[in-house]
Design a protein around this motif. Structure first.
Motif: not given
Lengths: 249, 249
Positions: B100-117
């Motif tokens: 975003t800082e370099q180009t103004g383009f915002v390459p959005d992404a969303t994550l999902m985390l599943g698991g167990q410790i």
């Protein structure tokens, strides 16, 4: 938010709308979004609206005024439904532009026009905030405005040009019910209009409030049937093979 | 577009993802969106991703590198799944911010985390492009990323904390099928992971391509069952009363 469905069939039209409006989550009201135009007897025109309420009320007011003042171009003087859609698009764009120029705020709205002019086929148009419009097709005999995604799969599954008005009405109510279940800004009463082809003065209107026994019966029976359907699905462990292709990082 | 579903049940987790990516309608590719982290044996962590592919690949690379280089904060050193979600959020925000800082383009992404410790409950987190995150709840035991609306009604209908992993898997496939039917940018193969609680090394992975007999059976049988359900609905004309409250303009 809003959810309106228009369905254009060989047998005629089915139009369905919810009645909830909101300007912020603490400003929720109830407004009809289905308006039958008072026209000359050679036509039946019904408008549904989604989006900014001030804009849609302004559009409705302008349509009425153009008739009252005998403007050369109004809903009674135009000879094709597409021309009425074009006219509605112009009224809509003017209404939105006025406020955009004054304040920078864009009070968008989208309209749906369904109806028939004598000597021609019934038809359905969706009019965008930019004033252009589309109609339904043989393959996709319906249009939606507002919160359209939750209720789309059921329309895709059941509607064809040959569907009866009755079946399309039930399909619309299921679509509306799924949408109300998933989005709190779509709500009753549900208005529904069945327009049998060539019956200019006899559209059949229903207004189903939250406690309407038929609406509750549809909701209850659909949930029952889906539960039954779910239980009938083939079991994963009997039919599918696990693998070890899971990508590891 | 993308569609991923995470379901957190008493019995464990079910994670499901499609595999279609597109950068414009004429640039459609196939990428896995489900990644199992190679961790110490006390934990099982699976990440699903939606949004800009360069961003999600960059995030995955950074996670791997932090482990390899023994960074003090990595997926093996953190003791709570929420801390892993916080860490993923930081990695994600840094990756997005750089471009975003370099180009103004915002390459959005969303994550999902599943698991167990080990020693704690399995859990599920959705991590926003802003780096903050939410988990599922008793009332809503699932999370979605990507094209979530078409497939939501079926999840709302059938999932509770007590649902079995098997049933949740079938429900996910129906949700995925409805979504693929309504949005061409969501497509097979479908990956699905069943994680039974406390089985750190034994998640069960399925990869179902477009012609997979089980996926076809689910699609076919669900369509059949819905047709049957639709035919069983109470008839409008037998049960509902028309009125004349239609608003006229």
């Amino acid at each position: 938010m809003t959810y309106c469905i228009g369905i254009s069939l060989d047998a005629g039209l089915v139009l369905t709308s919810d009645s909830r409006t909101n300007a912020g989550i603490d400003h929720v009201s109830q407004y009809s979004k289905m308006h039958r135009c008072a026209t000359t007897p050679d036509r039946c025109l019904v408008i549904m609206s989604a989006g900014n309420l001030a804009t849609t009320q302004g559009v409705i007011q302008q349509i009425r005024r153009d008739v009252q003042e005998g403007a050369p171009r109004n809903i009674n003087t135009l000879n094709y439904l597409a021309d009425v859609a074009e006219y509605l698009g112009d009224v809509l764009v003017n209404r939105i532009r006025k406020h955009t120029e004054q304040t920078g705020f864009v009070p968008d709205a989208t309209l749906m026009l369904g109806g028939q002019i004598r000597g021609r086929n019934p038809n359905l148009y969706m009019i965008y905030p930019q004033g252009n419009y589309i109609t339904s097709s043989e393959d996709t005999p319906y249009l939606q405005i507002g919160e359209s995604k939750y209720g789309k799969p059921v329309l895709d599954r059941f509607l064809t040009l040959e569907t009866s008005l009755e079946d399309a009405a039930v399909c619309s109510l299921i679509s509306m019910d799924s949408t109300m279940k998933s989005n709190a800004s779509v709500g009753p009463p549900i208005e529904m209009l069945l327009y049998p082809r060539d019956q200019f003065n006899a559209p059949i209107h229903y207004k189903l409030d939250a406690e309407n026994p038929y609406l509750l019966a549809i909701r209850h029976e659909w949930a029952n049937q889906l539960n039954h359907a779910f239980r009938a699905m083939p079991r994963l462990q009997d039919h599918a093979q696990p693998d070890n292709s899971l990508h590891s990082i």
